[in-house]
Every structure is written in C-alpha cells, then in structure tokens.
Design an enzyme around this catalytic site. Structure first.
Site, PDB file in Angstrom:
ATOM      1  N   ASN A   9      31.980  56.597  55.608  1.00 46.70           N
ATOM      2  CA  ASN A   9      32.270  55.518  54.992  1.00 46.70           C
ATOM      3  C   ASN A   9      30.056  55.188  55.365  1.00 46.70           C
ATOM      4  O   ASN A   9      30.817  54.503  56.080  1.00 46.70           O
ATOM      5  CB  ASN A   9      32.751  54.675  55.164  1.00 46.70           C
ATOM      6  CG  ASN A   9      33.193  53.391  54.548  1.00 46.70           C
ATOM      7  OD1 ASN A   9      31.777  53.126  53.638  1.00 46.70           O
ATOM      8  ND2 ASN A   9      34.034  52.776  55.135  1.00 46.70           N
ATOM      9  N   TRP A  10      29.612  54.473  54.438  1.00 45.13           N
ATOM     10  CA  TRP A  10      27.962  54.680  54.388  1.00 45.13           C
ATOM     11  C   TRP A  10      27.874  53.041  53.829  1.00 45.13           C
ATOM     12  O   TRP A  10      27.111  52.429  54.229  1.00 45.13           O
ATOM     13  CB  TRP A  10      27.333  55.524  53.407  1.00 45.13           C
ATOM     14  CG  TRP A  10      27.188  56.590  53.742  1.00 45.13           C
ATOM     15  CD1 TRP A  10      26.953  57.345  54.889  1.00 45.13           C
ATOM     16  CD2 TRP A  10      25.913  58.284  52.818  1.00 45.13           C
ATOM     17  NE1 TRP A  10      26.955  58.776  54.678  1.00 45.13           N
ATOM     18  CE2 TRP A  10      26.057  58.502  53.390  1.00 45.13           C
ATOM     19  CE3 TRP A  10      26.303  57.472  51.288  1.00 45.13           C
ATOM     20  CZ2 TRP A  10      25.309  59.886  53.421  1.00 45.13           C
ATOM     21  CZ3 TRP A  10      24.889  58.712  50.990  1.00 45.13           C
ATOM     22  CH2 TRP A  10      25.172  59.982  52.079  1.00 45.13           C
ATOM     23  N   LYS A  11      29.561  52.448  53.673  1.00 42.11           N
ATOM     24  CA  LYS A  11      29.151  51.039  53.067  1.00 42.11           C
ATOM     25  C   LYS A  11      28.188  51.064  52.474  1.00 42.11           C
ATOM     26  O   LYS A  11      27.494  51.450  51.367  1.00 42.11           O
ATOM     27  CB  LYS A  11      29.587  50.141  54.651  1.00 42.11           C
ATOM     28  CG  LYS A  11      30.455  50.518  55.426  1.00 42.11           C
ATOM     29  CD  LYS A  11      30.773  49.709  56.824  1.00 42.11           C
ATOM     30  CE  LYS A  11      31.865  50.027  56.915  1.00 42.11           C
ATOM     31  NZ  LYS A  11      32.343  49.478  58.499  1.00 42.11           N
ATOM     32  N   HIS A 103      40.010  48.969  51.745  1.00 38.93           N
ATOM     33  CA  HIS A 103      39.536  49.044  53.431  1.00 38.93           C
ATOM     34  C   HIS A 103      39.053  47.703  53.331  1.00 38.93           C
ATOM     35  O   HIS A 103      39.322  46.718  53.331  1.00 38.93           O
ATOM     36  CB  HIS A 103      38.031  49.764  53.074  1.00 38.93           C
ATOM     37  CG  HIS A 103      36.527  49.680  54.377  1.00 38.93           C
ATOM     38  ND1 HIS A 103      36.778  48.292  55.261  1.00 38.93           N
ATOM     39  CD2 HIS A 103      37.071  51.072  54.756  1.00 38.93           C
ATOM     40  CE1 HIS A 103      35.935  49.210  56.484  1.00 38.93           C
ATOM     41  NE2 HIS A 103      36.248  50.660  56.253  1.00 38.93           N
ATOM     42  N   GLU A 178      42.676  52.089  60.116  1.00 41.83           N
ATOM     43  CA  GLU A 178      42.074  51.674  61.211  1.00 41.83           C
ATOM     44  C   GLU A 178      42.154  50.806  61.509  1.00 41.83           C
ATOM     45  O   GLU A 178      42.593  49.201  61.096  1.00 41.83           O
ATOM     46  CB  GLU A 178      41.190  51.358  59.976  1.00 41.83           C
ATOM     47  CG  GLU A 178      40.482  52.434  59.486  1.00 41.83           C
ATOM     48  CD  GLU A 178      39.200  52.286  58.830  1.00 41.83           C
ATOM     49  OE1 GLU A 178      37.629  52.801  59.457  1.00 41.83           O
ATOM     50  OE2 GLU A 178      39.138  51.997  57.852  1.00 41.83           O
ATOM     51  N   GLY A 184      34.036  48.878  63.495  1.00 43.64           N
ATOM     52  CA  GLY A 184      32.258  48.135  63.741  1.00 43.64           C
ATOM     53  C   GLY A 184      31.506  47.771  65.163  1.00 43.64           C
ATOM     54  O   GLY A 184      30.663  46.691  65.751  1.00 43.64           O
ATOM     55  N   SER A 224      34.740  52.278  64.773  1.00 37.62           N
ATOM     56  CA  SER A 224      33.768  53.080  66.055  1.00 37.62           C
ATOM     57  C   SER A 224      33.816  54.523  67.094  1.00 37.62           C
ATOM     58  O   SER A 224      33.854  54.995  68.121  1.00 37.62           O
ATOM     59  CB  SER A 224      34.603  51.941  67.335  1.00 37.62           C
ATOM     60  OG  SER A 224      34.290  51.477  67.023  1.00 37.62           O
TER      61      SER A 224
HETATM   62  P1  PGA Z   1      32.596  52.131  62.112  1.00 37.03           P
HETATM   63  O1  PGA Z   1      33.797  51.655  61.097  1.00 37.03           O
HETATM   64  O2  PGA Z   1      32.751  53.376  61.966  1.00 37.03           O
HETATM   65  O3  PGA Z   1      31.428  51.408  62.334  1.00 37.03           O
HETATM   66  O4  PGA Z   1      33.732  51.185  63.444  1.00 37.03           O
HETATM   67  C1  PGA Z   1      34.677  52.789  60.464  1.00 37.03           C
HETATM   68  C2  PGA Z   1      35.385  51.851  58.593  1.00 37.03           C
HETATM   69  O5  PGA Z   1      34.956  50.390  58.542  1.00 37.03           O
HETATM   70  O6  PGA Z   1      35.548  52.473  58.517  1.00 37.03           O
END
Ligand code: PGA
Length: 262
Positions: A9-11, A103, A178, A184, A224
């Site tokens: 997920n590159w956001k 998400h 999640e 994050g 994470s």
């Molecule tokens: P992260 O994000 O791996 O940076 O914790 C995961 C996500 O938001 O899908």
C-alpha cells in the site's frame, strides 16, 4: 504449500518515475517468488505501471518473470456522474485487478462509514475487481486470546460491510485485518493473536456465505510489517498474506519481505 498474498500500500507516495523505477528494480531482484504480489498505487501511476508490465509481454523472458498485479487504493461507488475528483469502478477495471476499500486512514481522515464501504464493495464486484476490505479493531495489549469485545466489534464491521454482498458470479474478496494502533507505529501486533482474529473472521464468513467463500477469501494482516516480522505472520495457518505500508516504499526492503515469505 501456501502461496502468500503480499500487498503493497503505497498510500500518497510515488510519482510516475518513482513507480516505474520501483517496478523495474523489483522485477530485476525477484525472478520467481512463491508469493502473489500486488502493488496498490496512486491512481496517477496505475496507467504507467500497467504499460510497463505489458511491455514485451509476448516474449518468453517477460512471461517467465514474477507476475505483479495492480491495485487501487479507493474508488467511488457511483458508476459515473457529477462527482468532481472521484474515480469509479468501471474506470479502474481497465487498470487494476484489486482495490483497497475502507482503509483505516480513509475511515479516520475522510470519514468513510461502513455503509459507504458496503456500496464500494458492491461497485467493485460489479465490474470484476477484487476488493481488499480493510477492517480493524484495537487488539489491546493484554496477552492471551482476543477479547469478546474485539470479536463483537469485528463481527459488527463485517456484517455492516458485507451483508447482501453476492458471490454468485465468481466474485472474489480479500480482507485485511489492521489494528489502527499497529499502523505506522512500529508496534506490530502479536502474530498468534492475529491468527486467532483471522480464524474468527473466517468463521464469520462461513456463517454469512458458507464454507467455500470462507475458504477462498484471503485474510491478510497489516500494521508495521517489515522484513524481520513478515514470515512470522504467514507461517500461521489462518493468515494468507500481508498488507505492507511504509516498508513497501523501499524496494529492497519490500523484496526482502516477499522473499522471506516463501
Ligand atoms: P504500515 O501501514 O505498514 O506503515 O504500518 C499499513 C497500512 O496502512 O496498510
């Protein structure tokens, strides 16, 4: 042997040039992984990534390469119309195979509700996209099994988002669990507890849609994930793969994650 599904997920990151360099490097470093890889990229780079993936597709060298699927990070549930700035499922179908829906950042920052998410899943299914439905509850710090509170909240989310969804025409579904406090933060959740949560989700799917759909739905963990902890999750029976955020922005780290899961 199971083939894990590893989703990046590159956001809101990567211009076209960044994305192409990432993809070229990824394909150079990963020849044959025992994993299905999906890149959920910003709308603006999907077209260029698709072109890059299709380049030389008739040649044997390209056919032998690790397949990479594309995903979007959101969609609008209407087919089209006066919705300035939005992207619909029929527009995405030409570019992607998967789409992230609901998400945690979309729920929190853009106030998406379970009811919006439900409509988005229906819209994705209508054009043959595979939704990656994101659900999440705070798992809490206590050791031991997942509390009945977490189970109740999860059950509610699943029912709100999925009641009435039809699988009659071969529609597929992936669910990413999640916990918001793991996203994050560097505080990845305990793999054993995640396995338990995934088992719970599968039981809910079984009750809602039957054994076949429950067995075919891929269940991912996200929050994470990095190359040091990735394998611990996919080794568990109920965890089919991973949704990787920040660690998916560094191509070498992402390659290590994919390779560690084989
Ligand atoms: P992260 O994000 O791996 O940076 O914790 C995961 C996500 O938001 O899908």
């Amino acid at each position: 042997m199971k083939k894990p599904l590893i989703v990046a997920n590159w956001k809101m990151n990567f211009t076209i040039i960044n994305a192409i360099v990432f993809l070229q490097k990824f394909r150079e470093l990963v020849q044959h992984a025992n994993a299905t890889v999906v890149l959920c990229a910003p709308f603006t780079v999907l077209s260029a990534l698709r072109y890059e993936l299709k380049k030389g597709e008739n040649s044997l060298a390209v056919q032998l390469r690790q397949p990479v699927f594309l995903g979007a990070q959101n969609l609008h549930y209407q087919e089209g119309g006066a919705f300035t700035g939005e992207i619909s499922a029929p527009m995405l179908r030409e570019l992607a195979t998967y789409v992230l829906i609901g998400h945690s950042e979309r729920r929190k920052l853009f106030h998406e509700t379970d009811s919006d998410i439900h409509k988005k899943i229906i819209a994705a299914h209508a054009v043959g996209l595979t939704p990656i439905l994101c659900v999440g509850t705070f798992v809490g710090q206590k050791e031991g099994l997942v509390s009945s509170f977490v189970e109740k909240e999860l059950q509610q989310q699943l029912q709100n988002c999925l009641t009435g969804v039809s699988f009659a025409n071969g529609q597929k579904l992936t669910i990413a669990y999640e916990p918001p406090d793991a996203i994050g933060s560097g505080n990845a959740a305990d793999p054993q507890r995640i396995n338990h949560v995934c088992y719970f989700i599968r039981r809910q799917l079984d009750q809602m849609f039957g054994t076949k759909i429950a067995a075919e739905t891929k269940l991912l963990y996200g929050g994470s994930v990095n190359s040091k902890n990735a394998k611990e999750y996919v080794q568990h029976k109920e965890i089919d793969g991973l949704l990787v955020g920040s660690a998916s922005l560094d191509v070498e780290e992402f390659v290590r994650i994919v390779k560690s899961c084989q």
